[in-house]
Design an enzyme around this catalytic site. Structure first.
Site, PDB file in Angstrom:
ATOM      1  N   HIS A 116       6.586   3.412  -3.975  1.00 49.26           N
ATOM      2  CA  HIS A 116       6.825   2.567  -2.813  1.00 49.26           C
ATOM      3  C   HIS A 116       6.829   1.092  -3.196  1.00 49.26           C
ATOM      4  CE1 HIS A 116       2.444   2.578  -3.187  1.00 49.26           C
ATOM      5  NE2 HIS A 116       2.403   1.480  -2.434  1.00 49.26           N
ATOM      6  N   ASP A 118       5.474  -2.418  -1.277  1.00 46.98           N
ATOM      7  CA  ASP A 118       4.476  -2.655  -0.240  1.00 46.98           C
ATOM      8  C   ASP A 118       5.104  -3.134   1.074  1.00 46.98           C
ATOM      9  OD1 ASP A 118       2.265  -1.929  -1.720  1.00 46.98           O
ATOM     10  OD2 ASP A 118       1.924  -3.946  -2.511  1.00 46.98           O
ATOM     11  N   HIS A 276       5.981   0.740  -7.068  1.00 49.94           N
ATOM     12  CA  HIS A 276       4.827   1.141  -7.872  1.00 49.94           C
ATOM     13  C   HIS A 276       4.254   2.455  -7.361  1.00 49.94           C
ATOM     14  CE1 HIS A 276       3.245  -1.424  -4.635  1.00 49.94           C
ATOM     15  NE2 HIS A 276       2.140  -0.706  -4.708  1.00 49.94           N
ATOM     16  N   ARG A 291      -6.494  -5.809  -2.999  1.00 47.83           N
ATOM     17  CA  ARG A 291      -5.137  -6.362  -2.981  1.00 47.83           C
ATOM     18  C   ARG A 291      -5.020  -7.505  -1.983  1.00 47.83           C
ATOM     19  NH1 ARG A 291      -0.621  -2.629  -0.588  1.00 47.83           N
ATOM     20  NH2 ARG A 291      -0.974  -3.877   1.297  1.00 47.83           N
TER      21      ARG A 291
END
Length: 321
Positions: A116, A118, A276, A291
């Site tokens: 995916h 983000d 990623h 994150r």
């Protein structure tokens, strides 16, 4: 919403991505297609403008960059450093974080073991993600990134002509933990189910071009990944076939880099030019990374048309960069 934006040019691309000379940092490629280790710098909110500019240039060129030995960073330090690269967003459009705009990537909430980019289900896709190791398993827990710019460049002319004109609907109602362990009695545990319910507490749908123009480099990148619900104007079978075709090109091993996390590591990736995958290869051990995402723009198609929000308002999540 009316958005004005100059369309990047090929000359802009050559200028931004040329050159390997750095005065304040060291840069060592990890693979030919993607990834570089950055050294010679102690990250924090007090970095000088020249060092920040060189880190950003390395990021644009290599798509994901890795820093080791940054044990001095906590959430506040990570936030202060990230703020030098751009404007931090809220932790997530639907999931709570903390006061430093941090979204904990916690294995107790499930494992994001699917390719995916983000937060593509909103119109203003984050530009950059900054991820710091907090608690690591004794083995496994690696993350893999793929370069969606080189994936596009390596398509045949016929496939480029096809995908240049396609659009897709992205939504957060994707089953984020589709590969979960079904052997547990009772299925998903309570904590994991609560997180998934929060993730889907507000529905977002956005129509994005399958190929976007990178706002800083001018590259064409493939905008796909697991938040895609369907391709616009195609039946289900054709949508699935073309989606799988594109994902196969994006995730070819030659187009990826895999990072084995160590304490003190921090990774930064260009969310506009990568996908990623967090590899779920660590059993029942706990894995936590923090994150922070930085505000991005509304994607632009090769025809100069911006993405369109179909459901949900993401203005609380992020301003436009």
């Amino acid at each position: 919403m009316t958005i004005t934006q100059d369309r990047p040019t090929a000359e802009h691309t050559a200028l931004d991505l040329a050159g390997d000379d750095y005065a304040t940092i060291t840069v060592h490629k990890v693979t030919e297609s993607i990834g570089a280790r950055i050294g010679g710098v102690r990250l924090g909110g007090d970095l000088d403008a020249r060092t920040v500019a060189e880190i950003r240039r390395a990021l644009l060129k290599h798509k994901v960059i890795f820093f080791s030995g940054q044990d001095q960073l906590d959430d506040a330090g990570q936030y202060e450093f990230a703020g030098l690269l751009g404007q931090p967003t809220a932790p997530h459009p639907t999931v709570r974080g903390n006061e430093h705009a941090v979204l904990p990537i916690n294995s107790d909430h499930g494992k994001a073991n699917s390719w995916h980019t983000d937060v593509t289900f909103v119109d203003r896709i984050p530009a950059i993600s900054v991820l710091r190791a907090v608690q690591l398993p004794a083995y496994g827990g690696t993350t893999t990134w793929a370069n969606t710019a080189t994936a596009y460049e390596r398509l045949s002319p016929a496939l480029k002509a096809l995908v240049d004109r396609l659009w897709a609907v992205h939504t957060n109602l994707y089953d984020y933990v589709a590969e979960r362990d079904e052997k547990r009695i009772g299925g998903i545990d309570v904590q994991e189910q609560a997180y998934r319910d929060e993730f889907a507490s507000q529905v977002f749908e956005t129509e994005h071009p399958l190929v976007r123009v990178h706002p800083e480099t001018g590259e064409r990148t493939l905008l796909a990944g697991h938040f895609i619900k369907r391709l616009v104007g195609l039946n289900t079978h054709d949508s699935i076939d073309i989606f799988n075709l594109i994902q196969r090109h994006v995730t070819r091993l030659e187009n990826t880099v895999r990072w084995n996390w160590s304490p003190g590591d921090l990774a930064i990736w260009d969310n506009r030019a990568t996908q990623h995958y967090g590899v779920a290869d660590y059993g029942d051990q706990k894995r936590v990374l923090h994150r922070i995402t930085l505000a991005g723009d509304v994607p632009l198609s090769v025809d100069g048309v911006h993405s369109t929000s179909r459901k949900g308002d993401a203005s609380h999540f992020s301003s436009l960069s």
